[in-house]
Motif scaffolding. Structure first.
Motif, PDB file in Angstrom:
ATOM      1  N   VAL A 115       0.868  -1.180   0.000  1.00  0.00           N
ATOM      2  CA  VAL A 115       0.000   0.000   0.000  1.00  0.00           C
ATOM      3  C   VAL A 115       0.906   1.231   0.000  1.00  0.00           C
ATOM      4  CG1 VAL A 115      -1.735   1.319   1.271  1.00  0.00           C
ATOM      5  CG2 VAL A 115      -1.860  -1.187   1.214  1.00  0.00           C
ATOM      6  N   VAL A 116       0.728   2.094  -0.984  1.00  0.00           N
ATOM      7  CA  VAL A 116       1.550   3.298  -1.105  1.00  0.00           C
ATOM      8  C   VAL A 116       0.712   4.509  -0.700  1.00  0.00           C
ATOM      9  CG1 VAL A 116       2.950   4.733  -2.632  1.00  0.00           C
ATOM     10  CG2 VAL A 116       2.862   2.253  -2.988  1.00  0.00           C
ATOM     11  N   VAL A 117       1.125   5.177   0.379  1.00  0.00           N
ATOM     12  CA  VAL A 117       0.421   6.360   0.860  1.00  0.00           C
ATOM     13  C   VAL A 117       1.309   7.585   0.648  1.00  0.00           C
ATOM     14  CG1 VAL A 117      -0.950   5.028   2.503  1.00  0.00           C
ATOM     15  CG2 VAL A 117       1.243   5.968   3.218  1.00  0.00           C
ATOM     16  N   GLU A 118       0.837   8.743   1.124  1.00  0.00           N
ATOM     17  CA  GLU A 118       1.541   9.972   0.759  1.00  0.00           C
ATOM     18  C   GLU A 118       2.402  10.580   1.856  1.00  0.00           C
ATOM     19  OE1 GLU A 118      -1.872  12.226  -1.228  1.00  0.00           O
ATOM     20  OE2 GLU A 118      -0.264  12.353  -2.687  1.00  0.00           O
ATOM     21  N   GLY A 119       2.210  10.201   3.123  1.00  0.00           N
ATOM     22  CA  GLY A 119       2.954  10.877   4.179  1.00  0.00           C
ATOM     23  C   GLY A 119       3.333   9.964   5.326  1.00  0.00           C
ATOM     24  N   TYR A 120       4.193  10.483   6.189  1.00  0.00           N
ATOM     25  CA  TYR A 120       4.669   9.711   7.330  1.00  0.00           C
ATOM     26  C   TYR A 120       3.527   9.342   8.276  1.00  0.00           C
ATOM     27  CZ  TYR A 120       8.926  11.930   5.586  1.00  0.00           C
ATOM     28  OH  TYR A 120       9.941  12.369   4.777  1.00  0.00           O
ATOM     29  N   THR A 121       2.650  10.296   8.566  1.00  0.00           N
ATOM     30  CA  THR A 121       1.539  10.004   9.482  1.00  0.00           C
ATOM     31  C   THR A 121       0.562   9.014   8.856  1.00  0.00           C
ATOM     32  OG1 THR A 121       0.332  11.971   8.702  1.00  0.00           O
ATOM     33  CG2 THR A 121       1.700  12.222  10.674  1.00  0.00           C
ATOM     34  N   ASP A 122       0.462   9.005   7.521  1.00  0.00           N
ATOM     35  CA  ASP A 122      -0.400   8.028   6.856  1.00  0.00           C
ATOM     36  C   ASP A 122       0.158   6.616   7.025  1.00  0.00           C
ATOM     37  OD1 ASP A 122      -2.124  10.016   5.983  1.00  0.00           O
ATOM     38  OD2 ASP A 122      -1.059  10.310   4.099  1.00  0.00           O
ATOM     39  N   VAL A 123       1.473   6.478   6.926  1.00  0.00           N
ATOM     40  CA  VAL A 123       2.093   5.167   7.154  1.00  0.00           C
ATOM     41  C   VAL A 123       1.822   4.718   8.587  1.00  0.00           C
ATOM     42  CG1 VAL A 123       4.282   3.922   7.349  1.00  0.00           C
ATOM     43  CG2 VAL A 123       3.890   5.457   5.413  1.00  0.00           C
ATOM     44  N   MET A 124       2.004   5.626   9.541  1.00  0.00           N
ATOM     45  CA  MET A 124       1.748   5.288  10.938  1.00  0.00           C
ATOM     46  C   MET A 124       0.305   4.845  11.136  1.00  0.00           C
ATOM     47  SD  MET A 124       3.804   8.385  12.897  1.00  0.00           S
ATOM     48  CE  MET A 124       3.436   7.766  14.545  1.00  0.00           C
ATOM     49  N   ALA A 125      -0.636   5.608  10.585  1.00  0.00           N
ATOM     50  CA  ALA A 125      -2.056   5.283  10.743  1.00  0.00           C
ATOM     51  C   ALA A 125      -2.370   3.907  10.166  1.00  0.00           C
ATOM     52  CB  ALA A 125      -2.910   6.360  10.079  1.00  0.00           C
ATOM     53  N   CYS A 126      -1.836   3.626   8.987  1.00  0.00           N
ATOM     54  CA  CYS A 126      -2.102   2.336   8.349  1.00  0.00           C
ATOM     55  C   CYS A 126      -1.556   1.185   9.195  1.00  0.00           C
ATOM     56  CB  CYS A 126      -1.487   2.301   6.952  1.00  0.00           C
ATOM     57  SG  CYS A 126      -2.391   3.240   5.713  1.00  0.00           S
ATOM     58  N   HIS A 127      -0.319   1.297   9.629  1.00  0.00           N
ATOM     59  CA  HIS A 127       0.292   0.217  10.406  1.00  0.00           C
ATOM     60  C   HIS A 127      -0.443  -0.008  11.721  1.00  0.00           C
ATOM     61  CE1 HIS A 127       4.208  -0.854   8.349  1.00  0.00           C
ATOM     62  NE2 HIS A 127       3.747   0.133   7.592  1.00  0.00           N
ATOM     63  N   LEU A 128      -0.827   1.077  12.384  1.00  0.00           N
ATOM     64  CA  LEU A 128      -1.536   0.949  13.664  1.00  0.00           C
ATOM     65  C   LEU A 128      -2.944   0.398  13.467  1.00  0.00           C
ATOM     66  CD1 LEU A 128      -0.359   4.247  15.384  1.00  0.00           C
ATOM     67  CD2 LEU A 128       0.421   1.924  15.841  1.00  0.00           C
ATOM     68  N   ALA A 129      -3.486   0.593  12.263  1.00  0.00           N
ATOM     69  CA  ALA A 129      -4.818   0.057  11.961  1.00  0.00           C
ATOM     70  C   ALA A 129      -4.752  -1.389  11.490  1.00  0.00           C
ATOM     71  CB  ALA A 129      -5.497   0.917  10.895  1.00  0.00           C
ATOM     72  N   GLY A 130      -3.557  -1.913  11.321  1.00  0.00           N
ATOM     73  CA  GLY A 130      -3.414  -3.295  10.892  1.00  0.00           C
ATOM     74  C   GLY A 130      -2.979  -3.467   9.454  1.00  0.00           C
ATOM     75  N   VAL A 131      -2.818  -2.361   8.721  1.00  0.00           N
ATOM     76  CA  VAL A 131      -2.352  -2.426   7.339  1.00  0.00           C
ATOM     77  C   VAL A 131      -0.836  -2.247   7.368  1.00  0.00           C
ATOM     78  CG1 VAL A 131      -2.593  -1.486   5.009  1.00  0.00           C
ATOM     79  CG2 VAL A 131      -4.543  -1.451   6.567  1.00  0.00           C
ATOM     80  N   THR A 132      -0.132  -3.336   7.658  1.00  0.00           N
ATOM     81  CA  THR A 132       1.311  -3.245   7.897  1.00  0.00           C
ATOM     82  C   THR A 132       2.138  -3.376   6.621  1.00  0.00           C
ATOM     83  OG1 THR A 132       1.284  -5.598   8.442  1.00  0.00           O
ATOM     84  CG2 THR A 132       1.136  -4.041  10.274  1.00  0.00           C
ATOM     85  N   THR A 133       1.496  -3.204   5.473  1.00  0.00           N
ATOM     86  CA  THR A 133       2.221  -3.210   4.198  1.00  0.00           C
ATOM     87  C   THR A 133       2.354  -1.799   3.633  1.00  0.00           C
ATOM     88  OG1 THR A 133       0.157  -3.594   2.982  1.00  0.00           O
ATOM     89  CG2 THR A 133       1.431  -5.534   3.634  1.00  0.00           C
ATOM     90  N   ALA A 134       2.028  -0.780   4.445  1.00  0.00           N
ATOM     91  CA  ALA A 134       2.013   0.603   3.955  1.00  0.00           C
ATOM     92  C   ALA A 134       3.410   1.211   3.949  1.00  0.00           C
ATOM     93  CB  ALA A 134       1.081   1.452   4.798  1.00  0.00           C
ATOM     94  N   VAL A 135       3.716   1.940   2.887  1.00  0.00           N
ATOM     95  CA  VAL A 135       4.963   2.684   2.743  1.00  0.00           C
ATOM     96  C   VAL A 135       4.644   4.024   2.092  1.00  0.00           C
ATOM     97  CG1 VAL A 135       6.436   0.636   2.549  1.00  0.00           C
ATOM     98  CG2 VAL A 135       5.434   1.637   0.484  1.00  0.00           C
ATOM     99  N   ALA A 136       5.610   4.943   2.139  1.00  0.00           N
ATOM    100  CA  ALA A 136       5.408   6.257   1.520  1.00  0.00           C
ATOM    101  C   ALA A 136       6.706   6.740   0.909  1.00  0.00           C
ATOM    102  CB  ALA A 136       4.903   7.272   2.548  1.00  0.00           C
ATOM    103  N   THR A 137       6.587   7.581  -0.105  1.00  0.00           N
ATOM    104  CA  THR A 137       7.770   8.226  -0.659  1.00  0.00           C
ATOM    105  C   THR A 137       8.185   9.363   0.255  1.00  0.00           C
ATOM    106  OG1 THR A 137       6.410   9.701  -2.002  1.00  0.00           O
ATOM    107  CG2 THR A 137       7.143   7.647  -3.029  1.00  0.00           C
ATOM    108  N   CYS A 138       9.400   9.838   0.087  1.00  0.00           N
ATOM    109  CA  CYS A 138       9.955  10.850   0.983  1.00  0.00           C
ATOM    110  C   CYS A 138      10.201  12.149   0.228  1.00  0.00           C
ATOM    111  CB  CYS A 138      11.245  10.334   1.615  1.00  0.00           C
ATOM    112  SG  CYS A 138      11.029   8.804   2.559  1.00  0.00           S
ATOM    113  N   GLY A 139       9.167  12.932   0.065  1.00  0.00           N
ATOM    114  CA  GLY A 139       9.307  14.238  -0.563  1.00  0.00           C
ATOM    115  C   GLY A 139       9.532  14.205  -2.049  1.00  0.00           C
ATOM    116  N   THR A 140       9.133  13.131  -2.712  1.00  0.00           N
ATOM    117  CA  THR A 140       9.284  13.050  -4.162  1.00  0.00           C
ATOM    118  C   THR A 140       8.183  12.170  -4.729  1.00  0.00           C
ATOM    119  OG1 THR A 140      10.850  12.565  -5.952  1.00  0.00           O
ATOM    120  CG2 THR A 140      10.801  11.020  -4.118  1.00  0.00           C
ATOM    121  N   ALA A 141       8.018  12.205  -6.042  1.00  0.00           N
ATOM    122  CA  ALA A 141       6.982  11.393  -6.682  1.00  0.00           C
ATOM    123  C   ALA A 141       7.392   9.923  -6.688  1.00  0.00           C
ATOM    124  CB  ALA A 141       6.750  11.879  -8.110  1.00  0.00           C
TER     125      ALA A 141
END
Length: 637
Positions: free
Chosen positions: A266-292
């Motif tokens: 799961v590709v999200v857009e921000g650091y807090t989105d990754v945190m929210a996903c993992h804490l909700a049980g979606v532990t496959t979430a990652v995000a880019t770091c200030g780039t497309a």
């Protein structure tokens, strides 16, 4: 002279860490038979796995690029380390204390640059975590709490705080033995008037780790709007020898095992989105770091997903314009995945962090279930700019969307998406769309994939009768072999030369009932000049008036041409005129039926019931009228 690591210790490191365990930190391995494992090679791009690992032998080899060696060689190659740096890293993981021979070797000062920079980041991460407990950092703790993140969540992700002073971290790291040059090179410090100062000050800090779990950079969130921090909302580590933003994914160290296990990312857009996903049980979430999201990010995920048939990548971009643009960029790279790609947009365009805060963990889980295929979302974004209720709009949408579909390399997938595109556009002639896209694909292949697609008018020039178009004095060359154009031309000649035979019925015809733009322009000119009925009552001045009314010389020339050209009939009478009137009207009605059927296809069974009923009623009326024209001819006009 630098000391050499004791040979027995090197051997102990090799034996302590199984090669399959080390390699699995970077890519997914599967059974290859004979006790070996296989995966997608991390050292070159490939579609099928040719990279093999032999746990019993402690070796790896790629049959594609010929890279091979033991555990130490693998880590040296993939992380660009020296031999000593690699052994030191692996020894630390295995809990082995290394001995150095020949004396005089000081590991803390003579290690390679990469190792020193990584160690500086590790120390900085620990410093920031400690600072999050300070009184000054209350604003940071409040920020996290307001977004549903407690102390345990912050600790799990290593979130910290950078003090607002000028050089707190710089002085701390100097005390750890790091030089000013190392601090500047690492991106943790920057040049000030009197020496290095902290790059990050008064911000919430997220450590960015590589796939091996080492901190290589930071993402810093602005907290104060009082003018003390005039920097951007998010500030990331600059490009350094160990940090390339296009090659890192935030959260990949936490998500990699679950991504490999479930073949889903799961590709999200921000650091807090990754945190929210993992804490909700979606532990496959990652995000880019200030780039497309781009090609290097895809390489990271492909090695974990293995590109098997069940692999899924879900993007959760915002539904705003920026999010749509990001989705289209992702779709541009979609062909580099063998995995199926999807997009998920939360209700009210909430990001996963807000969604979890407002609607709870289950809402985040539901959001990240595969919903809309990315290709479908991307195509709908393209065609949404066009009016699909008009033939010209549909043709223009096809001309822009077609080249996108034509870039799909797999012919079966290309055909399937082309069929779906036809449905999105409401074009019932599916085979036309399929052939058109096939033609674009061949054209691109002949051009080596370079250059623009053929221009927009080609959809009509290739033979697609898009239906009535807006009247215009100029347009594509007339095709006198076309029965449609021949009939329209005959009717216009009658309206100019024998208006008495077609009046008053002709004056009820709209310009949109003539498919050729030049003919539509002539029809419009006749109407503006007073209509065929005027010509029936006053034939002497009729043609002169029509010519004077013409919009320009082109239309005037066409009026003259039609006025002098012979009518192609042995008997120019009411019967012949009636046949032309009926044929032009019937073809216009049939085209409108196709348009309405296309609207029905777009509305579907889940559309607004009232709108659906109106469209169905219009279709029924048109079908009845068409049948009446066929049965009763001119009497049905």
């Amino acid at each position: 002279m630098a000391g050499r690591i004791n040979d027995d210790d090197v051997k102990a490191v090799r034996e302590a860490l199984p090669i399959d365990a080390v390699v699995s930190e970077y890519l997914q391995l599967r059974n290859a038979g004979g006790g070996n494992l296989k995966g997608l090679c991390p050292f070159h791009d490939e579609k099928s796995p040719s990279f093999q690992v032999s746990p019993s032998k402690g070796l790896f080899h790629c049959f594609g690029c010929q890279e091979g060696g033991d555990t130490i060689a693998f880590v040296m190659k993939i992380d660009h380390l020296t031999f000593a740096e690699t052994v030191e890293r692996l020894a630390a993981q295995a809990g082995i204390t290394l001995r150095y021979e020949e004396g005089g070797y000081n590991p803390s000062t003579q290690r390679g640059e990469r190792t020193r920079l990584v160690e500086a980041h590790k120390a900085a991460a620990e410093f920031y975590v400690q600072q999050l407990e300070s009184a000054e950092a209350e604003i940071g703790r409040t920020f996290l709490a307001e977004r549903g993140f407690d102390q345990a969540a912050a600790a799990h992700f290593g979130v910290g705080y950078s003090p607002a002073g000028w050089d707190h971290l710089t002085r701390f790291l100097r005390g750890k033995g790091f030089s000013d040059r190392e601090l500047i090179t690492s991106g943790l410090s920057q040049d000030g008037r009197r020496g290095p100062i902290d790059r990050f000050r008064g911000r919430l800090m997220w450590p960015i780790r590589d796939i091996g779990g080492e901190v290589v950079g930071f993402g810093a969130r602005k907290l104060r709007e009082d003018g003390t921090d005039n920097g951007p909302k998010y500030l990331n580590t600059p490009e350094t020898p160990i940090y390339k933003k296009s090659q890192v994914l935030y959260g990949i160290d936490l998500a990699k095992k679950e991504i490999a296990k479930t073949s889903r990312a799961v590709v999200v857009e921000g650091y807090t989105d990754v945190m929210a996903c993992h804490l909700a049980g979606v532990t496959t979430a990652v995000a880019t770091c200030g780039t497309a999201f781009g090609g290097d990010h895809i390489k990271i995920l492909r090695r974990l997903l293995m590109d098997n048939g069940a692999a899924r990548v879900i993007f959760t971009f915002d539904g705003d314009a920026a999010g749509q643009k990001a989705a289209l960029r992702a779709f541009e790279d979609d062909q580099k995945f063998a995995a199926e790609t999807y997009i998920a947009i939360a209700p009210d365009n909430m990001d996963p962090c807000d969604l979890r805060l407002i609607k709870g963990d289950q809402a985040v889980v539901d959001l990240t279930q595969p919903r809309t295929p990315l290709f479908e979302f991307a195509l709908r974004q393209i065609i949404s700019r066009y009016d699909l209720e008009t033939p010209g709009g549909r043709a223009a949408a096809l001309d822009e969307a077609g080249p996108v579909v034509a870039r799909i390399k797999n012919s079966a997938s290309q055909h399937e998406v082309a069929v779906q595109l036809a449905g999105m556009l409401g074009i019932l002639d599916t085979q036309f769309v399929v052939k058109r896209i096939g033609q674009l694909a061949r054209w691109a292949k002949d051009r080596g994939g370079r250059g623009p697609a053929p221009s927009a008018p080609q959809s009509r020039q290739q033979g697609y009768d898009a239906g009535p178009v807006a009247p215009a004095p100029a347009g594509p060359a007339l095709n006198l072999r076309s029965p449609v154009h021949r009939t329209e031309r005959e009717l216009l000649k009658l309206a100019l030369q024998r208006p008495d035979l077609v009046s008053p019925a002709f004056d009820a015809y709209g310009a949109d009932e003539f498919t050729a733009p030049p003919y539509a322009a002539v029809r419009q000119t006749i109407e503006e000049a007073g209509g065929a009925e005027l010509g029936a009552h006053n034939p002497a001045d009729y043609l002169a008036r029509v010519r004077e009314t013409a919009l320009n010389d082109q239309v005037r020339a066409m009026v003259t041409e039609l006025a002098v050209e012979a009518i192609h009939a042995k008997s120019v009478d009411e019967i012949y005129a009636g046949v032309q009137l009926v044929q032009v009207r019937l073809r216009a009605v049939d085209r409108r039926i196709l348009e309405v059927q296309g609207s029905l296809a777009r509305v579907g069974s889940h559309g607004d019931p009232q709108h659906l009923a109106a469209v169905q009623n219009e279709l029924w009326v048109l079908q009845q009228y068409a049948q009446s024209l066929r049965n009763h001819g001119v009497a049905a006009l």
